[in-house]
Motif scaffolding. Structure first.
Motif, PDB file in Angstrom:
ATOM      1  N   ARG A 111       0.250  -1.196  -0.401  1.00 19.23           N
ATOM      2  CA  ARG A 111      -0.174   0.343  -0.213  1.00 19.23           C
ATOM      3  C   ARG A 111       1.093   0.892   0.116  1.00 19.23           C
ATOM      4  N   PRO A 112       1.396   1.363  -1.152  1.00 18.03           N
ATOM      5  CA  PRO A 112       2.150   3.179  -1.200  1.00 18.03           C
ATOM      6  C   PRO A 112       1.069   4.226  -1.284  1.00 18.03           C
ATOM      7  N   VAL A 113       2.180   4.947  -0.255  1.00 19.51           N
ATOM      8  CA  VAL A 113       1.012   6.017  -0.245  1.00 19.51           C
ATOM      9  C   VAL A 113       2.563   7.440  -0.088  1.00 19.51           C
ATOM     10  N   THR A 114       1.840   7.867  -1.174  1.00 17.25           N
ATOM     11  CA  THR A 114       3.123   9.291  -2.266  1.00 17.25           C
ATOM     12  C   THR A 114       2.270  10.357  -2.031  1.00 17.25           C
ATOM     13  N   VAL A 115       3.082  11.285  -1.667  1.00 13.68           N
ATOM     14  CA  VAL A 115       2.316  12.945  -2.059  1.00 13.68           C
ATOM     15  C   VAL A 115       3.249  13.377  -3.081  1.00 13.68           C
ATOM     16  N   ARG A 131       5.096  17.238   2.142  1.00 12.99           N
ATOM     17  CA  ARG A 131       6.562  17.163   1.214  1.00 12.99           C
ATOM     18  C   ARG A 131       7.624  16.214   1.163  1.00 12.99           C
ATOM     19  N   GLY A 132       7.558  15.246  -0.265  1.00  9.08           N
ATOM     20  CA  GLY A 132       8.458  13.849   0.030  1.00  9.08           C
ATOM     21  C   GLY A 132       8.314  13.258   0.237  1.00  9.08           C
ATOM     22  N   THR A 133       6.924  13.317   0.985  1.00 10.23           N
ATOM     23  CA  THR A 133       6.244  11.558   1.130  1.00 10.23           C
ATOM     24  C   THR A 133       6.289  10.389   0.552  1.00 10.23           C
ATOM     25  N   ASP A 134       6.640   9.718   0.836  1.00  9.43           N
ATOM     26  CA  ASP A 134       6.519   8.588   0.230  1.00  9.43           C
ATOM     27  C   ASP A 134       7.363   7.089   0.843  1.00  9.43           C
ATOM     28  N   LEU A 135       6.295   7.073   1.380  1.00  8.09           N
ATOM     29  CA  LEU A 135       6.495   5.484   1.774  1.00  8.09           C
ATOM     30  C   LEU A 135       6.225   4.307   1.547  1.00  8.09           C
ATOM     31  N   PRO A 235       5.240  12.369   8.738  1.00 13.69           N
ATOM     32  CA  PRO A 235       5.807  10.970   7.039  1.00 13.69           C
ATOM     33  C   PRO A 235       6.911  10.652   6.533  1.00 13.69           C
ATOM     34  N   SER A 236       8.144  11.669   6.481  1.00 13.44           N
ATOM     35  CA  SER A 236       9.328  11.722   5.898  1.00 13.44           C
ATOM     36  C   SER A 236       9.560  10.324   6.350  1.00 13.44           C
ATOM     37  N   GLN A 237       9.638  10.422   7.098  1.00 14.55           N
ATOM     38  CA  GLN A 237      10.618   9.480   8.096  1.00 14.55           C
ATOM     39  C   GLN A 237      10.506   8.128   7.753  1.00 14.55           C
ATOM     40  N   PHE A 238       9.618   8.179   7.418  1.00 13.43           N
ATOM     41  CA  PHE A 238       9.433   6.428   7.008  1.00 13.43           C
ATOM     42  C   PHE A 238       9.418   6.215   4.849  1.00 13.43           C
ATOM     43  N   ASP A 239      10.003   5.314   4.762  1.00 18.38           N
ATOM     44  CA  ASP A 239      10.452   4.426   3.737  1.00 18.38           C
ATOM     45  C   ASP A 239       9.554   3.090   3.719  1.00 18.38           C
ATOM     46  N   ILE A 250      -5.566  -0.972   9.609  1.00 18.90           N
ATOM     47  CA  ILE A 250      -5.662   0.749  10.450  1.00 18.90           C
ATOM     48  C   ILE A 250      -5.452   1.821   9.473  1.00 18.90           C
ATOM     49  N   LEU A 251      -3.863   0.979   9.808  1.00 16.27           N
ATOM     50  CA  LEU A 251      -2.559   2.421   9.544  1.00 16.27           C
ATOM     51  C   LEU A 251      -2.946   3.297   8.748  1.00 16.27           C
ATOM     52  N   SER A 252      -3.091   2.122   7.171  1.00 13.06           N
ATOM     53  CA  SER A 252      -3.237   2.282   6.365  1.00 13.06           C
ATOM     54  C   SER A 252      -4.320   3.705   5.876  1.00 13.06           C
ATOM     55  N   ASP A 253      -5.557   3.840   6.144  1.00 12.89           N
ATOM     56  CA  ASP A 253      -6.193   4.506   5.706  1.00 12.89           C
ATOM     57  C   ASP A 253      -5.631   6.037   7.048  1.00 12.89           C
ATOM     58  N   LEU A 254      -4.919   5.794   7.834  1.00 11.37           N
ATOM     59  CA  LEU A 254      -4.688   6.811   8.687  1.00 11.37           C
ATOM     60  C   LEU A 254      -4.226   7.403   7.848  1.00 11.37           C
ATOM     61  N   ALA A 255      -2.906   6.388   6.684  1.00  9.22           N
ATOM     62  CA  ALA A 255      -1.920   7.226   6.368  1.00  9.22           C
ATOM     63  C   ALA A 255      -2.583   7.451   4.879  1.00  9.22           C
ATOM     64  N   ALA A 256      -3.456   7.817   4.601  1.00  7.33           N
ATOM     65  CA  ALA A 256      -3.982   8.534   3.547  1.00  7.33           C
ATOM     66  C   ALA A 256      -4.905  10.035   3.982  1.00  7.33           C
ATOM     67  N   VAL A 257      -4.418  10.226   4.932  1.00  8.13           N
ATOM     68  CA  VAL A 257      -4.690  11.714   5.860  1.00  8.13           C
ATOM     69  C   VAL A 257      -3.809  12.546   4.034  1.00  8.13           C
ATOM     70  N   ILE A 258      -2.405  11.460   4.503  1.00  5.78           N
ATOM     71  CA  ILE A 258      -1.244  12.302   3.738  1.00  5.78           C
ATOM     72  C   ILE A 258      -1.311  12.715   2.480  1.00  5.78           C
ATOM     73  N   PRO A 259      -1.562  11.943   1.782  1.00  4.78           N
ATOM     74  CA  PRO A 259      -1.963  12.900   0.702  1.00  4.78           C
ATOM     75  C   PRO A 259      -3.150  13.462   0.308  1.00  4.78           C
ATOM     76  N   GLY A 260      -3.925  13.273   0.991  1.00  7.81           N
ATOM     77  CA  GLY A 260      -5.515  14.512   1.371  1.00  7.81           C
ATOM     78  C   GLY A 260      -6.817  13.672   0.774  1.00  7.81           C
ATOM     79  N   SER A 261      -6.295  12.057   0.637  1.00  2.98           N
ATOM     80  CA  SER A 261      -7.830  11.397   0.344  1.00  2.98           C
ATOM     81  C   SER A 261      -7.598   9.502   0.325  1.00  2.98           C
TER      82      SER A 261
END
Ligand code: NAD
Ligand code: IPM
Ligand code: MN
Length: 360
Positions: A111-115, A131-135, A235-239, A250-261
């Motif tokens: 489940r990639p989470v990218t901004v 900025r730079g989120t790519d986990l 978020p950018s501390q993570f790879d 649970i963590l992936s729905d939460l992380a969806a907030v980072i790019p916005g939806s």
């Protein structure tokens, strides 16, 4: 011309809406990169329970095993009181989803989470944080508390069992370390080893694989509660994040907030012979039929299908860039923009490269 057989499981509510969008886009990508798809739409989900008495009918099971890849929309009914939620567990839509994952043996859910650069403004977080989120969340998908026995719902007691076998943890750990080697070289293991024996076991096995096979990859550990906080704080501390089935959900729905939806997030479920590609979101009954569903999570899942299911990484790259351009121009309503499902689909197709040099 190369052809790929795709088993398509549209599902319920917005499932068929986002699936038709992704199929239109795949067609357009194929015509530019000189390949084509044979698409078979199959009964799946609550509608299949109504028509076939089973959310994952026999014919669907047979067809997915024969395909080169499976593209799924989303299935399930409204949260709360609904006839589908009153069915016995074995007939529940969600049980059909779990059965499909087990049938395909897809134990690794990516489940990639990218901004994307230039799209930081779509995040509800401050732009400098987004900025730079790519986990990459790597969620174990065919084990843990979702499948553990005993499990029951009795008048006097509800019971679930979280169980992980050594080989299940070893194989998901290897996927995480191998993925990290191709990216930022860092894995964060997320568990609840401070409280749960099953998590201490998980952590010990991850550490064992790290020491024996991937000492050059950096590994650290977080408890799930802190991880949930860290993922939105910085978020950018993570790879690569590797975690068990329910924590990853649970963590992936939460992380969806980072790019916005949530509507943006794709996934690929791998590890068996046939890969399963589906957005992270559910069937969103609250917006079904309104033409508002964000199709990007499914379109990006189709890009992952091109990359992992068809070996078409150049086409996948082109599709991801097209999505990025379309979002920059005007995103769907869940991101505050004005483009509905159909307009977004057209915008992505319009942003694809015109024609591409002949490919083998
Ligand atoms: P959901 O993901 O369907 O919706 C959560 C919220 O996000 C809703 O407000 C919805 O409108 C919004 N949303 C989701 N996808 C969107 C999109 N593409 N564009 C715009 N907005 C979007 O979660 P839920 O409401 O908790 O679950 C609804 C049903 O979906 C349940 O039956 C659940 O079991 C099922 N579900 C299925 C899958 C799957 O098929 N893999 C995944 C998650 C949930
Ligand atoms: C997901 C969903 C599913 C899960 C449910 C609907 C079975 O939430 O794919 O994230 O929990 O895995
Ligand atoms: Mn989920």
């Amino acid at each position: 011309m190369k052809r790929a057989r795709i088993a398509v499981l549209p599902g319920d509510f917005i499932g068929p809406e986002v699936i038709e969008s992704a199929l239109e886009v795949l067609d357009a990508v194929g015509s530019r990169f000189n390949f084509a798809f044979d698409v078979e739409r199959l009964p799946f989900g609550g509608t299949a329970t109504e028509s076939h008495g089973d959310p994952l009918p026999e014919e669907t099971q047979a067809a997915v095993l024969e395909a080169d890849a499976v593209l799924m929309g989303s299935a399930g009914g409204p949260v709360g009181d609904h006839p589908w939620n009153r069915l016995p567990r074995e007939k529940r839509v969600e049980t059909g989803i779990l059965k499909l994952r087990r049938l395909l043996k897809v134990f690794a859910n990516l489940r990639p989470v990218t901004v994307f650069p230039g799209l930081e403004h779509l995040s509800p977080l401050r732009e400098e944080l987004a900025r730079g989120t790519d986990l990459l969340i790597i969620r174990e998908l065919t084990g843990g508390i979702y499948f553990g026995k005993p499990a029951h719902n009795r008048p006097d007691q509800g019971l679930a069992t979280m169980v992980y076998e050594r080989h299940e943890v070893e194989r998901i750990a290897r996927v995480a370390f191998e993925s990290a080697q191709l990216r930022g070289g860092k894995v964060t293991n997320v568990d609840k080893a401070n409280v749960l024996d099953v998590s201490q076991f998980w952590r010990d096995v991850v550490v064992g694989i790290h020491q024996a096979e991937f000492p050059q990859v950096s590994l650290d550990h977080l408890y799930i509660d802190n991880a949930a906080m860290q993922v939105v704080r910085d978020p950018s501390q993570f790879d690569v994040i590797v975690t068990g089935n329910i924590f990853g959900d649970i963590l992936s729905d939460l992380a969806a907030v980072i790019p916005g939806s949530l509507g943006l997030l794709p996934s690929a479920s791998l590890g068996g012979e046939v890969g399963l590609f589906e957005p992270v979101h559910g069937s969103a009954p609250d917006i079904a039929g309104l033409g508002l569903a964000n199709p990007v999570g499914t379109i990006l899942s189709a890009a992952m299908l091109l990359r992992f299911g068809c070996g078409q990484s150049e086409a996948a790259d082109a599709l991801e860039s097209a999505v990025q351009r379309a979002l920059a121009d005007d995103p769907p309503p869940d991101l505050g923009g004005g483009r509905g499902t159909a307009e977004m689909t057209r915008a992505v197709i319009a942003a694809l490269p015109e024609s591409v040099v002949a490919h083998s």
